[in-house]
Design a protein around this motif. Structure first.
Motif, short mmCIF file in Angstrom:
data_model
loop_
_atom_site.label_atom_id
_atom_site.label_comp_id
_atom_site.label_asym_id
_atom_site.label_seq_id
_atom_site.Cartn_x
_atom_site.Cartn_y
_atom_site.Cartn_z
N ILE A 8 43.84 41.28 34.20
CA ILE A 8 43.01 40.59 33.21
C ILE A 8 42.91 39.11 33.55
O ILE A 8 41.84 38.50 33.43
CB ILE A 8 43.60 40.78 31.80
CG1 ILE A 8 43.69 42.27 31.46
CG2 ILE A 8 42.74 40.06 30.77
CD1 ILE A 8 42.38 43.03 31.59
N ASP A 9 44.01 38.53 33.98
CA ASP A 9 44.01 37.12 34.37
C ASP A 9 42.96 36.88 35.46
O ASP A 9 42.20 35.90 35.42
CB ASP A 9 45.40 36.73 34.88
CG ASP A 9 45.55 35.23 35.07
OD1 ASP A 9 45.32 34.76 36.20
OD2 ASP A 9 45.90 34.54 34.11
N ALA A 10 42.90 37.77 36.44
CA ALA A 10 41.95 37.64 37.54
C ALA A 10 40.51 37.75 37.04
O ALA A 10 39.62 37.02 37.50
CB ALA A 10 42.22 38.69 38.61
N LEU A 11 40.27 38.65 36.09
CA LEU A 11 38.92 38.81 35.53
C LEU A 11 38.46 37.54 34.81
O LEU A 11 37.32 37.08 35.00
CB LEU A 11 38.90 39.99 34.54
CG LEU A 11 38.89 41.39 35.12
CD1 LEU A 11 39.04 42.41 34.00
CD2 LEU A 11 37.59 41.64 35.88
N LEU A 12 39.34 36.99 33.99
CA LEU A 12 38.97 35.80 33.24
C LEU A 12 38.78 34.60 34.17
O LEU A 12 37.87 33.78 33.97
CB LEU A 12 40.04 35.50 32.18
CG LEU A 12 40.32 36.62 31.17
CD1 LEU A 12 41.28 36.13 30.09
CD2 LEU A 12 39.04 37.14 30.55
#
Length: 296
Positions: A8-12
């Protein structure tokens, strides 16, 4: 949802990079670097909220990407105790209030709204489907018909709307569909091979479209049945036939199911109803952000 997970961190982070948020040409030449502001995220329609947890993460990731002092100033996010992911919000209701550097708020505004609008739209549509079958035993399932890269978030939004997640990915279970049957030597061969070669714990589910398909699947030992593109009457007949088996077999219905007919399908007796529209056709929820300077 673990908003701090690596995925999720990478997506954001990618969303901020895609928008070049740290290089906001307009904000950087019009807004004082030290100005603090208050931003209110506001529901502009009746909706189910999803994605609030992404707001602080966007601001934290922005600070990681931007070395300027403004990005690292203190910020506060306040929401009413009754407002959180999965609740119904009314038109005009404030979902959250953010106090932060004005430049940061303006530069992150679009990505915050884009994600919340998309996820809340999915949650809102899902709740409509769930409400439509209240009182039946059926559960609304999502599918893998998701935007590439956003599946984890979209399936989370389905949960916020009261739906149930189906397979997360191709490794999460065996579902023999029409093309597998066509290329795998027919339904009987495909099911038999799957039962022999599966990994422990993998249930074998097979898609059937006709009465003969169903009989073949049951005789071969299929452990779950997907009734695909059948009418409610056909689903009812198929459910009655499956329930005559001595073993318990989960039944799912799919194909051509919309808000106008999902009740009829639910009353036909399946355990699950999968609806691709939850993720591939949900309209973005109407959410806005109002930003005012703290000294105003």
């Amino acid at each position: 949802m673990d908003w701090k997970s690596h995925r999720i961190d990478a997506l954001l982070e990618q969303a901020l990079i895609e928008d070049q948020a740290v290089s906001d040409a307009t904000t950087n030449v019009t807004i004082d670097a030290n100005l603090r502001a208050t931003a209110s995220i506001i529901a502009r329609q009746e909706m189910v909220v999803a994605g609030l947890g992404a707001v602080p993460r966007f601001l934290e990731i922005f600070a990681r990407l931007d070395s300027r002092p403004a990005a690292h100033t203190r910020f506060d996010i306040v929401s009413h105790p009754e407002i959180f992911d999965g609740v119904r919000a009314h038109k005009g209701q404030v979902l959250a209030v953010i106090r932060h550097n004005a430049r940061v708020l303006l530069s992150c505004e679009r990505v915050i709204l884009n994600l919340m609008q998309h996820l809340s739209g999915i949650a809102t549509l899902t709740r409509q489907y769930v409400d439509a079958i209240q009182g039946t035993k059926a559960h609304v399932l999502d599918t893998r018909k998701t935007v590439p890269g956003l599946r984890a978030l979209e399936k989370y939004a389905v949960l916020c709307g009261g739906g149930t997640n189906h397979r997360l990915d191709l490794s999460s279970g065996i579902l023999i569909k029409n093309n597998h049957i066509s290329l795998g030597g027919g339904l009987r061969a495909a099911v038999t091979n799957a039962l022999e070669k599966r990994k422990p714990g993998n249930r074998v589910q097979v898609e059937v479209r006709t009465e003969k398909d169903l009989e073949d699947a049951l005789e071969c030992g299929a452990e779950a049945i997907l009734l695909d593109n059948m009418t409610p009457a056909m689903v009812k007949t198929s459910v009655e036939r499956i329930r005559k088996e001595e073993r318990w077999i989960p039944i799912e219905a799919s194909g051509g199911i919309v808000l106008d007919n999902i009740r009829a399908y639910a009353e036909a007796g399946p355990d699950f109803i999968s609806v691709g529209a939850l993720t591939h056709s949900a309209k973005a929820a109407d959410i806005s952000m109002s930003i005012v300077a703290e000294h105003a």
